[in-house]
Design a protein around this motif. Sequence first.
Motif: not given
Length: 199
Positions: A6-11
Amino acid sequence: MTAAETRDRLCRALACDLPPSSDYDLNAGKPPPGAGLRGAGVLVPVLWRDGAARLMLTKRASHLAQHPGQIAFPGGKIEPDDADATAAALREAWEETGLPPAAVEVLGCMPVHETVTGYEITPVLGWVADPFDARPEPGEVAEIFTVPLAHVADPALYAVQSRLWRGRERRYFTVPYGPYYIWGATARILRGLADRLTA
């Protein structure tokens, strides 16, 4: 989806080359560049809780002169002691919700959003992995609540509505959730995030 995914998707969403947003996107009459807009920073805090990502928002106190009772990101105008819009967003989030700046991993900033009320807002996307003791500042915040990231990340859940403002019809985005009517600049910024997440 895991927390790391999820964090990588936001980045990745922050890296999307999409235009900035404005209250004027759905309305005519945008002021000329450099028309004296005041700088502000808001935090778009994504919390990882119980295996899912949730977005934290506030409901503004009903007695405030500006935007009473509206759903908003924690944030406010850039003060002289703030280094930049990110510093303002983190400071205001701490003051309004009790979210410690050290608990926020700043992932980056979305393009500025111009409001019809004369602000140039920088949305700061933050990742909050650990729990914290949320406490609404009684002078400004009536309530702190969260919304599933999946809800605000779905462009299909947004609608365009309108109302009279200063004698003119103004159109705006909405993305309601339960009893919370999320609209205006907050919904427009979230729609920009949704567009980036689904690009």
